[in-house]
Design a protein around this motif. Structure first.
Motif, PDB file in Angstrom:
ATOM      1  N   THR A  47     -57.099  25.208 -49.412  1.00 27.02           N
ATOM      2  CA  THR A  47     -57.491  24.095 -50.400  1.00 27.02           C
ATOM      3  C   THR A  47     -58.572  23.354 -49.801  1.00 27.02           C
ATOM      4  O   THR A  47     -59.383  22.609 -50.570  1.00 27.02           O
ATOM      5  CB  THR A  47     -56.163  23.024 -50.537  1.00 27.02           C
ATOM      6  N   ASN A  48     -58.806  23.167 -48.496  1.00 27.00           N
ATOM      7  CA  ASN A  48     -59.982  22.530 -47.942  1.00 27.00           C
ATOM      8  C   ASN A  48     -61.081  23.337 -48.383  1.00 27.00           C
ATOM      9  O   ASN A  48     -62.087  22.701 -48.608  1.00 27.00           O
ATOM     10  CB  ASN A  48     -59.795  22.339 -46.397  1.00 27.00           C
ATOM     11  N   SER A  49     -61.062  24.483 -48.338  1.00 31.81           N
ATOM     12  CA  SER A  49     -62.190  25.262 -48.666  1.00 31.81           C
ATOM     13  C   SER A  49     -62.635  25.081 -50.017  1.00 31.81           C
ATOM     14  O   SER A  49     -63.806  24.955 -50.284  1.00 31.81           O
ATOM     15  CB  SER A  49     -62.137  26.846 -48.396  1.00 31.81           C
ATOM     16  N   GLY A  51     -55.020  29.707 -45.174  1.00 33.41           N
ATOM     17  CA  GLY A  51     -54.820  28.293 -44.945  1.00 33.41           C
ATOM     18  C   GLY A  51     -55.087  27.908 -43.370  1.00 33.41           C
ATOM     19  O   GLY A  51     -54.969  29.059 -42.502  1.00 33.41           O
ATOM     20  N   ARG A  52     -55.747  26.982 -43.212  1.00 28.88           N
ATOM     21  CA  ARG A  52     -56.605  26.694 -41.975  1.00 28.88           C
ATOM     22  C   ARG A  52     -55.794  25.577 -41.244  1.00 28.88           C
ATOM     23  O   ARG A  52     -55.277  24.562 -41.882  1.00 28.88           O
ATOM     24  CB  ARG A  52     -57.834  26.135 -42.386  1.00 28.88           C
ATOM     25  N   GLY A  53     -55.596  25.651 -40.071  1.00 30.86           N
ATOM     26  CA  GLY A  53     -54.865  24.774 -39.175  1.00 30.86           C
ATOM     27  C   GLY A  53     -55.765  24.241 -38.086  1.00 30.86           C
ATOM     28  O   GLY A  53     -57.103  24.608 -38.228  1.00 30.86           O
ATOM     29  N   LEU A  57     -45.794  22.110 -49.750  1.00 33.18           N
ATOM     30  CA  LEU A  57     -47.077  21.343 -50.219  1.00 33.18           C
ATOM     31  C   LEU A  57     -48.201  21.755 -49.267  1.00 33.18           C
ATOM     32  O   LEU A  57     -47.982  21.654 -48.063  1.00 33.18           O
ATOM     33  CB  LEU A  57     -46.578  19.903 -50.271  1.00 33.18           C
ATOM     34  N   THR A  58     -49.404  22.140 -50.172  1.00 33.79           N
ATOM     35  CA  THR A  58     -50.355  22.578 -49.263  1.00 33.79           C
ATOM     36  C   THR A  58     -51.253  21.965 -50.161  1.00 33.79           C
ATOM     37  O   THR A  58     -51.845  22.628 -51.113  1.00 33.79           O
ATOM     38  CB  THR A  58     -50.783  24.109 -49.036  1.00 33.79           C
ATOM     39  N   ILE A  59     -52.151  20.732 -49.586  1.00 33.02           N
ATOM     40  CA  ILE A  59     -53.139  19.826 -50.465  1.00 33.02           C
ATOM     41  C   ILE A  59     -54.252  19.594 -49.713  1.00 33.02           C
ATOM     42  O   ILE A  59     -54.136  19.508 -48.447  1.00 33.02           O
ATOM     43  CB  ILE A  59     -52.194  18.864 -51.345  1.00 33.02           C
ATOM     44  N   SER A  60     -55.198  19.222 -50.468  1.00 34.03           N
ATOM     45  CA  SER A  60     -56.267  18.483 -50.065  1.00 34.03           C
ATOM     46  C   SER A  60     -56.642  17.261 -50.681  1.00 34.03           C
ATOM     47  O   SER A  60     -56.579  17.495 -51.797  1.00 34.03           O
ATOM     48  CB  SER A  60     -57.584  19.542 -49.696  1.00 34.03           C
ATOM     49  N   GLY A  88     -56.681  17.582 -45.304  1.00 32.31           N
ATOM     50  CA  GLY A  88     -55.808  18.721 -45.712  1.00 32.31           C
ATOM     51  C   GLY A  88     -54.392  18.338 -45.300  1.00 32.31           C
ATOM     52  O   GLY A  88     -54.205  18.018 -44.220  1.00 32.31           O
ATOM     53  N   ILE A  89     -53.465  18.744 -46.046  1.00 25.17           N
ATOM     54  CA  ILE A  89     -51.976  18.109 -45.669  1.00 25.17           C
ATOM     55  C   ILE A  89     -51.155  19.355 -45.854  1.00 25.17           C
ATOM     56  O   ILE A  89     -51.044  19.889 -46.954  1.00 25.17           O
ATOM     57  CB  ILE A  89     -51.440  16.922 -46.168  1.00 25.17           C
ATOM     58  N   GLY A  90     -50.449  19.942 -44.915  1.00 20.29           N
ATOM     59  CA  GLY A  90     -49.505  21.007 -45.173  1.00 20.29           C
ATOM     60  C   GLY A  90     -48.143  20.336 -44.700  1.00 20.29           C
ATOM     61  O   GLY A  90     -47.879  19.697 -43.632  1.00 20.29           O
TER      62      GLY A  90
HETATM   63  C1  BTN Z   1     -52.348  21.843 -38.102  1.00 17.58           C
HETATM   64  O1  BTN Z   1     -51.515  21.292 -38.095  1.00 17.58           O
HETATM   65  O2  BTN Z   1     -52.954  22.865 -37.374  1.00 17.58           O
HETATM   66  C2  BTN Z   1     -53.147  21.531 -39.466  1.00 17.58           C
HETATM   67  C3  BTN Z   1     -52.430  22.136 -40.821  1.00 17.58           C
HETATM   68  C4  BTN Z   1     -53.342  21.914 -41.985  1.00 17.58           C
HETATM   69  C5  BTN Z   1     -52.782  22.747 -43.168  1.00 17.58           C
HETATM   70  C6  BTN Z   1     -53.213  22.303 -44.427  1.00 17.58           C
HETATM   71  S1  BTN Z   1     -52.410  23.190 -45.902  1.00 17.58           S
HETATM   72  C7  BTN Z   1     -53.642  22.343 -46.944  1.00 17.58           C
HETATM   73  C8  BTN Z   1     -54.893  22.275 -46.240  1.00 17.58           C
HETATM   74  N1  BTN Z   1     -55.609  23.625 -46.585  1.00 17.58           N
HETATM   75  C9  BTN Z   1     -55.762  24.225 -45.361  1.00 17.58           C
HETATM   76  O3  BTN Z   1     -56.297  25.537 -45.176  1.00 17.58           O
HETATM   77  N2  BTN Z   1     -55.325  23.662 -44.400  1.00 17.58           N
HETATM   78  C10 BTN Z   1     -54.702  22.254 -44.720  1.00 17.58           C
END
Ligand code: BTN
Length: 253
Positions: free
Chosen positions: A23-25, A50-52, A66-69, A140-142
């Protein structure tokens, strides 16, 4: 999902996707095309990239969490005020979990929300700088909601389902989250920095408790988290001396 939330702007534009890379991308791509309204949310039922934090992956079961930006135009000073964003987002997620009656929720500096010693939510903020200001921010919030188990162990994950023993409607949780995030963002906008800091300290994980830390060079020490310094550095008391650390310079041992 309709954007029918009872907020002023957060979640009024809600872009829902069955599947995205991240979602961030997608938020980055949308911002390159047009200026989209502040408070817009990109929401994916499933992310396959999904990016952390620090280049890690964020894994989340399809349709369970929930995976949102969230897109904001905060216009705050960079780097001096950038940590205010981490503060309001962390507090907003914490408030949402509070409304859902979860207990022992704390904010683990700089980007995690914990229940006891387990991670329930992670935050990935990407800021875009123009001059000395943050012109836009992709937040971005997971948030783990209905996932009942995690095969991957990073950060000792938990979910609302695991903690409460029942499932929650994602739409409902998102609605609450939009309103708690907006409330905290409006506090920032109206200059309530001191109050925000006070509340952030109140919920800061292991604040004023002796903990074991590891420095970047691998050395271990026992110290006490005392607060957050300029630019969001963690202030740790080490044998009576205050030291401050950027994110990558320290971890819990
Ligand atoms: C972390 O704790 O490493 C950060 C995680 C963030 C995950 C969210 S999911 C929605 C948004 N899109 C992504 O690719 N990453 C963030």
């Amino acid at each position: 999902m309709d954007a029918r939330y009872n907020t002023l702007f957060i979640g009024k534009v809600l872009k829902v996707y069955d599947i995205l890379d991240s979602t961030n991308s997608e938020a980055e791509r949308l911002l390159q095309k047009n200026k989209i309204p502040e408070g817009s949310i990109v929401y994916a039922k499933k992310q396959n990239k999904g990016r952390g934090q620090m280049g890690s992956q964020w894994l989340s079961g399809a349709g369970l969490n929930l995976t949102i930006s969230l897109i904001l135009y905060p216009k705050i000073d960079f780097p001096k005020e950038q940590f205010l964003l981490n503060q309001i987002i962390s507090l907003g997620i914490r408030d949402c979990l509070d409304i859902l009656e979860l207990k022992n929720v704390s904010i683990k500096w700089p980007n995690d929300i914990y229940i006891n010693d387990k991670k329930i939510s992670g935050i990935l903020i990407q800021n875009s700088i123009s001059g000395k200001k943050i012109s836009h921010s992709i937040i971005g919030i997971g948030l783990n909601v209905n996932q009942s188990g995690f095969e991957y162990g990073a950060g000792n994950p938990t979910s609302i389902f695991i903690e409460k023993g029942k499932t929650f409607e994602l739409d409902k949780v998102l609605e609450i989250l939009c309103s708690t995030l907006e409330k905290r963002y409006l506090m920032l906008k109206s200059g309530k920095q001191e109050l925000l800091k006070e509340e952030y300290y109140k919920y800061l994980y292991r604040k004023d408790l002796l903990s074991e830390f590891k420095k970047k060079d691998g050395s271990l020490f026992q110290g006490i988290i005392r607060g957050i310094g300029p630019e969001g550095k963690l202030i740790v008391e080490n044998k009576g001396v205050m030291e401050s650390f950027y994110f990558k310079e320290i971890s819990f041992a």
